[in-house]
Design a protein around this motif. Sequence first.
Motif, mmCIF file in Angstrom:
data_model
loop_
_atom_site.group_PDB
_atom_site.id
_atom_site.type_symbol
_atom_site.label_atom_id
_atom_site.label_comp_id
_atom_site.label_asym_id
_atom_site.label_seq_id
_atom_site.Cartn_x
_atom_site.Cartn_y
_atom_site.Cartn_z
ATOM 1 N N MET A 166 0.967 -1.104 0.037
ATOM 2 C CA MET A 166 -0.138 -0.091 0.012
ATOM 3 C C MET A 166 0.983 1.198 0.015
ATOM 4 O O MET A 166 1.926 1.298 0.503
ATOM 5 N N GLY A 167 0.285 2.317 -0.719
ATOM 6 C CA GLY A 167 1.157 3.411 -0.726
ATOM 7 C C GLY A 167 0.450 4.635 -0.970
ATOM 8 O O GLY A 167 -0.696 4.343 -1.379
ATOM 9 N N ALA A 168 1.137 5.847 -0.943
ATOM 10 C CA ALA A 168 0.514 6.929 -1.144
ATOM 11 C C ALA A 168 1.477 8.244 -1.664
ATOM 12 O O ALA A 168 2.698 8.017 -0.877
ATOM 13 N N ILE A 169 1.194 8.776 -2.439
ATOM 14 C CA ILE A 169 2.098 10.146 -2.795
ATOM 15 C C ILE A 169 1.424 11.398 -2.377
ATOM 16 O O ILE A 169 0.339 11.556 -3.074
ATOM 17 N N SER A 170 2.163 12.308 -1.746
ATOM 18 C CA SER A 170 1.471 13.592 -1.476
ATOM 19 C C SER A 170 2.423 14.762 -2.330
ATOM 20 O O SER A 170 3.631 14.602 -1.840
ATOM 21 N N VAL A 171 1.608 15.539 -2.882
ATOM 22 C CA VAL A 171 2.435 16.558 -3.486
ATOM 23 C C VAL A 171 2.458 17.884 -2.617
ATOM 24 O O VAL A 171 1.223 18.382 -2.529
ATOM 25 N N ILE A 172 3.464 18.320 -2.302
ATOM 26 C CA ILE A 172 3.375 19.680 -1.104
ATOM 27 C C ILE A 172 4.309 20.672 -1.750
ATOM 28 O O ILE A 172 5.441 20.411 -2.147
ATOM 29 N N SER A 173 3.704 22.082 -1.564
ATOM 30 C CA SER A 173 4.992 23.037 -2.205
ATOM 31 C C SER A 173 5.914 23.350 -1.057
ATOM 32 O O SER A 173 5.871 22.786 0.054
#
Length: 347
Positions: free
Chosen positions: A146-153
């Motif tokens: 399981m995994g997730a990618i978060s794009v943050i400034s």
Amino acid sequence: METIIVRAIVSHPSAKPSAIMALAVAKYRSTVLRQDIEPMLKAIRGGDDALALLTRATVAPGNTATSGWAAQLAHTAFGDYLGSLAGSAASQIMALGMTVPFIAANQYIAPTRNTAPATLPWVGESAPIPVRAFDFQGLLLKPKKMGAISVISRELAKRAGGQSAVRQMLHEDAELALDSAYFSDAAEDNVTHAGLLNGVTPIDGYAGGDLSAFQEDVGAILAVIGPRNSGRIVYVTGHYAAERISLKFPDFKGAVIGSPAVADATLIGIDAGSLVHSFGDFDVDASTDAVVHMNDDPLEIVADNGAVADPTRSVFQTDCVALRILGDVAFGARKPNAVAVVEGVTW
């Protein structure tokens, strides 16, 4: 770009500060500020535990064929991370069931039983002690990633309170991802782990919208999971519906947990003590160069037929950081009829 890789052998999830979350926040800030990660870890709550998980490129990474690699340092890391997701119903349920480690073969056969637990009768002096024959079978736990990618400034890391904001955003992403997979009715395949609702026939909600309808729905669930239950039955619904139950039916004594991934018109009953969970390897990585498909159902950026995923984002061009967390998880029920679900509730 440095990938932080650890191997975790987990005893049980807990609610203490997650070393993995500290690792993720520090990795994000070190990437943004272009500073060494270790001083940042020392300044973050939970960072001391995370320092023990840090693996440099000069150290051979752990793998699924090496039993016990870094177990002394990270034996609860991934379980602690999942256990720290307070907004996740799955996280709370995992703490109530059995937790076992993966072995070198990267799978585990958990014992299940077809017979009721043995009674413990009194025994007279010099009298023979009763013997109980058990009928055990096995539940094969095979991990899925399981995994997730978060794009943050990048700007967020430079602002006051940015560290707390990043931690909260990562928690929210992980809570939704975990619950969506856990309470799914998806079947198992080479990529997907079967959800708890896979193979469970939904029960239609009782009409009326009043206390009687609620009692009928709960009774229908108990008719399935009640016999020979572990004594740790919980009910899962949407966050709004969970609050509504406490207001409309204050005399109800059952444990109700809200989930961001469950509809308010759905009520799931789970014999949590009859579930078993296992956690394996994980890695945390941050990138300022990646191109990502900004979608909950991502595609290849460019497919073999030339089709281009949309929308995509270059984190380099937009001055952002893509933070990725991956981990191996497996779960299942040690007895039949451990889960029931009512759909279309009216109360």
